[in-house]
Motif scaffolding. Structure first.
Motif, PDB file in Angstrom:
ATOM      1  N   GLU A   1       2.433   4.081   9.584  1.00 41.12           N
ATOM      2  CA  GLU A   1       2.115   2.732  10.072  1.00 41.12           C
ATOM      3  C   GLU A   1       3.363   1.853  10.099  1.00 41.12           C
ATOM      4  OE1 GLU A   1      -1.453   0.690   8.527  1.00 41.12           O
ATOM      5  OE2 GLU A   1      -1.874   2.579   7.491  1.00 41.12           O
TER       6      GLU A   1
ATOM      7  N   ARG B   1       0.811  -1.226   0.000  1.00 39.42           N
ATOM      8  CA  ARG B   1       0.000   0.000   0.000  1.00 39.42           C
ATOM      9  C   ARG B   1       0.842   1.272   0.000  1.00 39.42           C
ATOM     10  NH1 ARG B   1      -2.206  -0.921   5.311  1.00 39.42           N
ATOM     11  NH2 ARG B   1      -2.563   1.308   5.267  1.00 39.42           N
ATOM     12  N   LEU B   2       2.155   1.151   0.155  1.00 37.93           N
ATOM     13  CA  LEU B   2       3.021   2.310   0.346  1.00 37.93           C
ATOM     14  C   LEU B   2       3.168   3.190  -0.892  1.00 37.93           C
ATOM     15  CD1 LEU B   2       4.957   3.875   2.221  1.00 37.93           C
ATOM     16  CD2 LEU B   2       6.779   2.363   1.415  1.00 37.93           C
ATOM     17  N   GLY B   3       3.364   2.585  -2.039  1.00 36.61           N
ATOM     18  CA  GLY B   3       3.679   3.350  -3.247  1.00 36.61           C
ATOM     19  C   GLY B   3       5.038   2.928  -3.769  1.00 36.61           C
TER      20      GLY B   3
ATOM     21  N   ASP C   1       6.005  10.097  -4.002  1.00 39.05           N
ATOM     22  CA  ASP C   1       5.793   8.757  -4.566  1.00 39.05           C
ATOM     23  C   ASP C   1       5.114   7.790  -3.601  1.00 39.05           C
ATOM     24  OD1 ASP C   1       7.061   9.538  -6.898  1.00 39.05           O
ATOM     25  OD2 ASP C   1       8.992   8.636  -6.359  1.00 39.05           O
ATOM     26  N   ILE C   2       4.993   8.181  -2.316  1.00 38.46           N
ATOM     27  CA  ILE C   2       4.484   7.223  -1.325  1.00 38.46           C
ATOM     28  C   ILE C   2       3.340   7.820  -0.508  1.00 38.46           C
ATOM     29  CG2 ILE C   2       6.680   5.990  -1.150  1.00 38.46           C
ATOM     30  CD1 ILE C   2       7.121   7.455   1.540  1.00 38.46           C
ATOM     31  N   ASP C   3       2.629   6.942   0.192  1.00 38.01           N
ATOM     32  CA  ASP C   3       1.541   7.327   1.074  1.00 38.01           C
ATOM     33  C   ASP C   3       2.123   7.544   2.472  1.00 38.01           C
ATOM     34  OD1 ASP C   3      -0.568   7.019   3.061  1.00 38.01           O
ATOM     35  OD2 ASP C   3      -1.845   6.255   1.445  1.00 38.01           O
ATOM     36  N   MET C   4       2.087   8.781   2.947  1.00 35.12           N
ATOM     37  CA  MET C   4       2.699   9.107   4.240  1.00 35.12           C
ATOM     38  C   MET C   4       1.977   8.433   5.408  1.00 35.12           C
ATOM     39  SD  MET C   4       5.395  10.930   3.704  1.00 35.12           S
ATOM     40  CE  MET C   4       5.758  11.991   5.092  1.00 35.12           C
ATOM     41  N   GLY C   5       0.679   8.197   5.276  1.00 34.54           N
ATOM     42  CA  GLY C   5      -0.056   7.486   6.318  1.00 34.54           C
ATOM     43  C   GLY C   5       0.435   6.055   6.461  1.00 34.54           C
ATOM     44  N   VAL C   6       0.704   5.409   5.341  1.00 40.48           N
ATOM     45  CA  VAL C   6       1.231   4.046   5.367  1.00 40.48           C
ATOM     46  C   VAL C   6       2.645   4.056   5.934  1.00 40.48           C
ATOM     47  CG1 VAL C   6       1.873   2.046   3.969  1.00 40.48           C
ATOM     48  CG2 VAL C   6      -0.244   3.279   3.470  1.00 40.48           C
TER      49      VAL C   6
END
Length: 123
Positions: free
Chosen positions: A105, A79-81, A97-102
């Motif tokens: 986590e 899920r990160l990107g 490029d990535i999901d900061m919420g992931v």
């Protein structure tokens, strides 16, 4: 000349790591920003201290250190990107490029996992 995106990404990572860990960063050498620390001792007798989590805004990419590694984090990484992984390093070109919420986590999960293996303390 300093890369403006890398600097902005470094500041954003610092804010995220501070928020997730609640700790103030400490430099580990000239380029690694670390949050927390742990003391390890292997069965061989080798022991030492190392950062619990952190990052390095390197010229070629951002290196993120999530201890003790990524072996059991496939669901989060999916899920990160856009990223690459090493043993305990996560490499991203830029935070866009990535999901900061992931990523938050991953940091929290890594600290929890590390804490089950070795006592973790603030830097």
């Amino acid at each position: 000349m300093e890369h403006p995106v890398r600097r902005a990404d470094g500041l954003a990572l610092d804010a995220l790591f501070r928020e997730v860990t609640g700790w103030t960063p400490v430099m580990w050498g000239p380029t690694i920003v670390g949050y927390g620390r742990y003391h390890y001792r292997y069965d061989t007798g080798r022991e030492g201290d190392f950062l619990a989590t952190g990052f390095s805004p390197r010229k070629s990419n951002l290196s993120l250190y999530i201890m003790p590694g990524y072996a059991e984090r496939d669901a989060l990484l999916a899920r990160l990107g856009k990223h690459k992984t090493g043993r305990a390093c996560l490499y991203v070109n830029k935070l866009a490029d990535i999901d900061m919420g992931v990523l938050a986590e991953l940091i929290a999960d890594g600290l929890e996992d590390l804490g089950r293996r070795w006592p973790v303390s603030p830097s």
